[in-house]
Design a protein around this motif. Structure first.
Motif, PDB file in Angstrom:
ATOM      1  N   LEU A 199       0.840  -1.202   0.000  1.00  0.00           N
ATOM      2  CA  LEU A 199       0.000   0.000   0.000  1.00  0.00           C
ATOM      3  C   LEU A 199       0.873   1.250   0.000  1.00  0.00           C
ATOM      4  O   LEU A 199       2.013   1.221   0.458  1.00  0.00           O
ATOM      5  N   ARG A 200       0.321   2.351  -0.466  1.00  0.00           N
ATOM      6  CA  ARG A 200       1.008   3.634  -0.351  1.00  0.00           C
ATOM      7  C   ARG A 200       0.771   4.223   1.039  1.00  0.00           C
ATOM      8  O   ARG A 200      -0.210   3.885   1.706  1.00  0.00           O
ATOM      9  N   CYS A 201       1.680   5.096   1.456  1.00  0.00           N
ATOM     10  CA  CYS A 201       1.574   5.662   2.798  1.00  0.00           C
ATOM     11  C   CYS A 201       1.910   7.143   2.746  1.00  0.00           C
ATOM     12  O   CYS A 201       2.937   7.537   2.168  1.00  0.00           O
ATOM     13  N   THR A 202       1.047   7.966   3.319  1.00  0.00           N
ATOM     14  CA  THR A 202       1.319   9.403   3.438  1.00  0.00           C
ATOM     15  C   THR A 202       1.486   9.755   4.904  1.00  0.00           C
ATOM     16  O   THR A 202       0.653   9.373   5.733  1.00  0.00           O
ATOM     17  N   VAL A 203       2.576  10.466   5.217  1.00  0.00           N
ATOM     18  CA  VAL A 203       2.845  10.888   6.582  1.00  0.00           C
ATOM     19  C   VAL A 203       2.849  12.414   6.635  1.00  0.00           C
ATOM     20  O   VAL A 203       3.565  13.063   5.869  1.00  0.00           O
ATOM     21  N   ALA A 204       2.040  12.973   7.531  1.00  0.00           N
ATOM     22  CA  ALA A 204       2.045  14.416   7.761  1.00  0.00           C
ATOM     23  C   ALA A 204       2.807  14.678   9.056  1.00  0.00           C
ATOM     24  O   ALA A 204       2.365  14.281  10.130  1.00  0.00           O
ATOM     25  N   GLY A 205       3.982  15.300   8.930  1.00  0.00           N
ATOM     26  CA  GLY A 205       4.821  15.533  10.100  1.00  0.00           C
ATOM     27  C   GLY A 205       5.046  17.019  10.334  1.00  0.00           C
ATOM     28  O   GLY A 205       4.495  17.869   9.635  1.00  0.00           O
ATOM     29  N   PHE A 206       5.862  17.295  11.359  1.00  0.00           N
ATOM     30  CA  PHE A 206       6.239  18.677  11.645  1.00  0.00           C
ATOM     31  C   PHE A 206       7.576  19.003  10.977  1.00  0.00           C
ATOM     32  O   PHE A 206       8.407  18.126  10.760  1.00  0.00           O
ATOM     33  N   THR A 207       7.776  20.294  10.696  1.00  0.00           N
ATOM     34  CA  THR A 207       9.031  20.713  10.058  1.00  0.00           C
ATOM     35  C   THR A 207      10.241  20.436  10.942  1.00  0.00           C
ATOM     36  O   THR A 207      11.361  20.393  10.453  1.00  0.00           O
ATOM     37  N   ARG A 208      10.011  20.223  12.267  1.00  0.00           N
ATOM     38  CA  ARG A 208      11.141  19.926  13.153  1.00  0.00           C
ATOM     39  C   ARG A 208      11.627  18.477  13.008  1.00  0.00           C
ATOM     40  O   ARG A 208      12.605  18.083  13.642  1.00  0.00           O
ATOM     41  N   LEU A 209      10.928  17.682  12.199  1.00  0.00           N
ATOM     42  CA  LEU A 209      11.298  16.276  12.035  1.00  0.00           C
ATOM     43  C   LEU A 209      12.760  16.158  11.586  1.00  0.00           C
ATOM     44  O   LEU A 209      13.206  16.865  10.694  1.00  0.00           O
ATOM     45  N   SER A 210      13.498  15.269  12.236  1.00  0.00           N
ATOM     46  CA  SER A 210      14.933  15.178  11.959  1.00  0.00           C
ATOM     47  C   SER A 210      15.206  14.679  10.540  1.00  0.00           C
ATOM     48  O   SER A 210      14.380  13.996   9.928  1.00  0.00           O
ATOM     49  N   GLU A 211      16.370  15.042  10.045  1.00  0.00           N
ATOM     50  CA  GLU A 211      16.781  14.607   8.704  1.00  0.00           C
ATOM     51  C   GLU A 211      16.814  13.088   8.618  1.00  0.00           C
ATOM     52  O   GLU A 211      16.432  12.489   7.606  1.00  0.00           O
ATOM     53  N   THR A 212      17.278  12.457   9.709  1.00  0.00           N
ATOM     54  CA  THR A 212      17.361  10.990   9.720  1.00  0.00           C
ATOM     55  C   THR A 212      15.980  10.361   9.556  1.00  0.00           C
ATOM     56  O   THR A 212      15.804   9.442   8.748  1.00  0.00           O
ATOM     57  N   THR A 213      15.006  10.866  10.299  1.00  0.00           N
ATOM     58  CA  THR A 213      13.647  10.318  10.191  1.00  0.00           C
ATOM     59  C   THR A 213      13.091  10.554   8.793  1.00  0.00           C
ATOM     60  O   THR A 213      12.439   9.683   8.213  1.00  0.00           O
ATOM     61  N   ARG A 214      13.371  11.724   8.246  1.00  0.00           N
ATOM     62  CA  ARG A 214      12.901  12.000   6.877  1.00  0.00           C
ATOM     63  C   ARG A 214      13.480  10.987   5.884  1.00  0.00           C
ATOM     64  O   ARG A 214      12.771  10.470   5.025  1.00  0.00           O
ATOM     65  N   GLU A 215      14.769  10.716   6.037  1.00  0.00           N
ATOM     66  CA  GLU A 215      15.418   9.752   5.136  1.00  0.00           C
ATOM     67  C   GLU A 215      14.831   8.355   5.316  1.00  0.00           C
ATOM     68  O   GLU A 215      14.637   7.619   4.337  1.00  0.00           O
ATOM     69  N   GLN A 216      14.563   7.987   6.574  1.00  0.00           N
ATOM     70  CA  GLN A 216      14.006   6.660   6.836  1.00  0.00           C
ATOM     71  C   GLN A 216      12.620   6.527   6.210  1.00  0.00           C
ATOM     72  O   GLN A 216      12.309   5.501   5.589  1.00  0.00           O
ATOM     73  N   LEU A 217      11.789   7.555   6.349  1.00  0.00           N
ATOM     74  CA  LEU A 217      10.453   7.511   5.758  1.00  0.00           C
ATOM     75  C   LEU A 217      10.531   7.446   4.239  1.00  0.00           C
ATOM     76  O   LEU A 217       9.787   6.702   3.594  1.00  0.00           O
ATOM     77  N   SER A 218      11.469   8.190   3.680  1.00  0.00           N
ATOM     78  CA  SER A 218      11.654   8.168   2.231  1.00  0.00           C
ATOM     79  C   SER A 218      12.096   6.787   1.762  1.00  0.00           C
ATOM     80  O   SER A 218      11.600   6.257   0.760  1.00  0.00           O
ATOM     81  N   ALA A 219      13.006   6.168   2.523  1.00  0.00           N
ATOM     82  CA  ALA A 219      13.482   4.830   2.157  1.00  0.00           C
ATOM     83  C   ALA A 219      12.353   3.810   2.180  1.00  0.00           C
ATOM     84  O   ALA A 219      12.344   2.851   1.402  1.00  0.00           O
ATOM     85  N   LEU A 220      11.395   4.021   3.073  1.00  0.00           N
ATOM     86  CA  LEU A 220      10.242   3.113   3.166  1.00  0.00           C
ATOM     87  C   LEU A 220       9.195   3.412   2.093  1.00  0.00           C
ATOM     88  O   LEU A 220       8.184   2.728   2.002  1.00  0.00           O
ATOM     89  N   GLY A 221       9.443   4.442   1.306  1.00  0.00           N
ATOM     90  CA  GLY A 221       8.521   4.777   0.229  1.00  0.00           C
ATOM     91  C   GLY A 221       7.365   5.656   0.649  1.00  0.00           C
ATOM     92  O   GLY A 221       6.419   5.859  -0.115  1.00  0.00           O
ATOM     93  N   ALA A 222       7.430   6.183   1.869  1.00  0.00           N
ATOM     94  CA  ALA A 222       6.324   7.026   2.339  1.00  0.00           C
ATOM     95  C   ALA A 222       6.394   8.401   1.694  1.00  0.00           C
ATOM     96  O   ALA A 222       7.467   8.917   1.393  1.00  0.00           O
ATOM     97  N   ASP A 223       5.220   8.968   1.516  1.00  0.00           N
ATOM     98  CA  ASP A 223       5.071  10.299   0.935  1.00  0.00           C
ATOM     99  C   ASP A 223       4.982  11.263   2.122  1.00  0.00           C
ATOM    100  O   ASP A 223       4.016  11.251   2.869  1.00  0.00           O
ATOM    101  N   LEU A 224       6.026  12.086   2.315  1.00  0.00           N
ATOM    102  CA  LEU A 224       6.125  12.901   3.530  1.00  0.00           C
ATOM    103  C   LEU A 224       5.771  14.359   3.257  1.00  0.00           C
ATOM    104  O   LEU A 224       6.277  14.966   2.313  1.00  0.00           O
ATOM    105  N   HIS A 225       4.905  14.924   4.105  1.00  0.00           N
ATOM    106  CA  HIS A 225       4.548  16.340   4.025  1.00  0.00           C
ATOM    107  C   HIS A 225       4.814  16.967   5.383  1.00  0.00           C
ATOM    108  O   HIS A 225       4.404  16.412   6.405  1.00  0.00           O
ATOM    109  N   LEU A 226       5.480  18.111   5.411  1.00  0.00           N
ATOM    110  CA  LEU A 226       5.869  18.732   6.677  1.00  0.00           C
ATOM    111  C   LEU A 226       5.147  20.063   6.886  1.00  0.00           C
ATOM    112  O   LEU A 226       4.981  20.839   5.942  1.00  0.00           O
ATOM    113  N   PHE A 227       4.744  20.301   8.129  1.00  0.00           N
ATOM    114  CA  PHE A 227       3.987  21.502   8.468  1.00  0.00           C
ATOM    115  C   PHE A 227       4.525  22.117   9.753  1.00  0.00           C
ATOM    116  O   PHE A 227       5.139  21.439  10.573  1.00  0.00           O
TER     117      PHE A 227
END
Ligand SMILES: [Zn+2]
Length: 369
Positions: free
Chosen positions: A140-168
């Protein structure tokens, strides 16, 4: 709703979804605002799964018996030599390092079985990574809505998992995206979109019941108290429901649930404040249990089990984080609040020396990278 993944089937024993607050029974459908009746009155409340009277085994009291399996659950109950008459349920041992894997496995099974193509969540990290992993496992596809404070490492991990990340920057914007996605027929929103918040998808919360079932099998003595970190009470409510099943099916006594929070939210409600109130305060680096609201389900988990709410400040959590790292333990800051709470509950004699207690350590400190 264009495809259905075989292998995940809704349990025929699931009778419906009952409101935590008003007890109305609803059909087992996706209700992203929680109980429709309580939504009308703006006293929003989550729902929980109820089963046929004939469901007399624990397995018959799960919405899905088969889920995308990455090895979640059966986490160790650890005895620490310096912790008297208490054990630690180490949820950091789950595949992506937190208890959220149990939620993600169950809710992704539900999404796949229901024909959704995407799952969406608002997350500070743990839940997003768990959902990303289980969505990938189920295709399945996955969309994650996170905060702009989200660490670079977490962003990379979500990207590696194929998640579509949006930051607010704000929670309002973040929830707005999930609300928009929840309106799409191909997407299952699994996190809060009600105002006020109610908690996450009730089918996912059923995944937490196994924590209670495992504790009952693993504990060296009757468990009198459970101490666990809380934000909107998903974990606490799931654990409460798990012990409720054990009580009904096996006569196991209900332990008292003590919910740990960084600022007085639930504690304020127990003191008379409205459950729908906003409770400002500094939550420091305790991102996993941050937020300025509580929920009906958190309140019910405490009151129905005869437990308490315990406030552990971010400063106290930092001290315990350093103390536990000094002993080689690698739990995140939000998780170690349970040790501070346990120490206080022992000092107050709320937990007596003879009472066996389980502390739930929810997440690995790698999640804070
Ligand atoms: Zn209701």
């Amino acid at each position: 709703m264009t495809h259905t993944v075989p292998g995940f089937a809704l349990s025929p024993t699931l009778r419906g979804l009952r409101c935590v607050q008003c007890s109305t029974l609803h059909p087992p459908e996706d209700l992203p605002l929680g109980c429709p009746g309580c939504d009308v009155t703006r006293r929003n409340s989550n729902l929980f799964c109820v089963y046929d009277d004939g469901a007399r085994t624990l397995q018959e009291r799960l919405p899905y018996r088969s889920t995308p399996a990455l090895g979640e659950g059966e986490t160790p109950l650890v005895r620490l030599p310096w912790l008297e008459n208490a054990s630690v349920k180490n949820e950091a041992a789950n595949p992506t390092g937190s208890h959220k894997d149990r939620f993600a496995a169950m809710v992704v099974a539900h999404a796949a079985a229901s024909g959704y193509e995407r799952v969406a969540i608002g997350s500070s990290g743990n839940a997003g990574i768990a959902l990303g992993a289980y969505a990938a496992a189920a295709g399945l596809r996955c969309t994650v809505a996170g905060f702009t404070r989200l660490s670079e490492t977490t962003r990379e991990q979500l990207s590696a998992l194929g998640a579509d990340l949006h930051l607010f920057d704000t929670d309002r914007e973040r929830v707005g995206l999930i609300r928009d996605l929840a309106a799409k027929p191909d997407t299952l929103a699994v996190s809060n979109i009600a105002e006020p918040f109610v908690g996450c998808h009730p089918v996912g919360i059923e995944g937490y019941k196994r924590i209670a079932w495992e504790i009952a099998d693993q504990a060296p003595a009757e468990v009198r108290h459970i101490v666990l970190p809380t934000c909107r009470g998903d974990l606490a409510w799931g654990v409460y429901r798990g012990f409720h099943d054990l009580h009904e099916l096996r006569g196991t006594p209900m332990p008292r649930l003590h919910l740990v929070e960084p600022i007085p939210r639930l504690a304020a409600v127990l003191g008379g404040a409205p459950v729908t109130g906003r409770f400002p305060g500094d939550t420091g680096r305790l991102h996993s249990i941050a937020g300025h609201t509580t929920t009906v389900q958190a309140h019910r988990a405490v009151t129905l089990s005869g437990g308490t709410a315990v406030v552990v400040s971010p400063e106290s959590a930092e001290e315990w984080f350093a103390r536990l790292c000094g002993r080689g333990h690698v739990w995140e800051r939000s998780s170690v609040t349970v040790f501070a709470a346990h120490e206080r509950l022992r000092a107050e004699d709320t937990i007596r020396a003879s009472d066996h207690t389980v502390l739930v350590a929810t997440s690995h400190f790698f999640k804070g990278l």
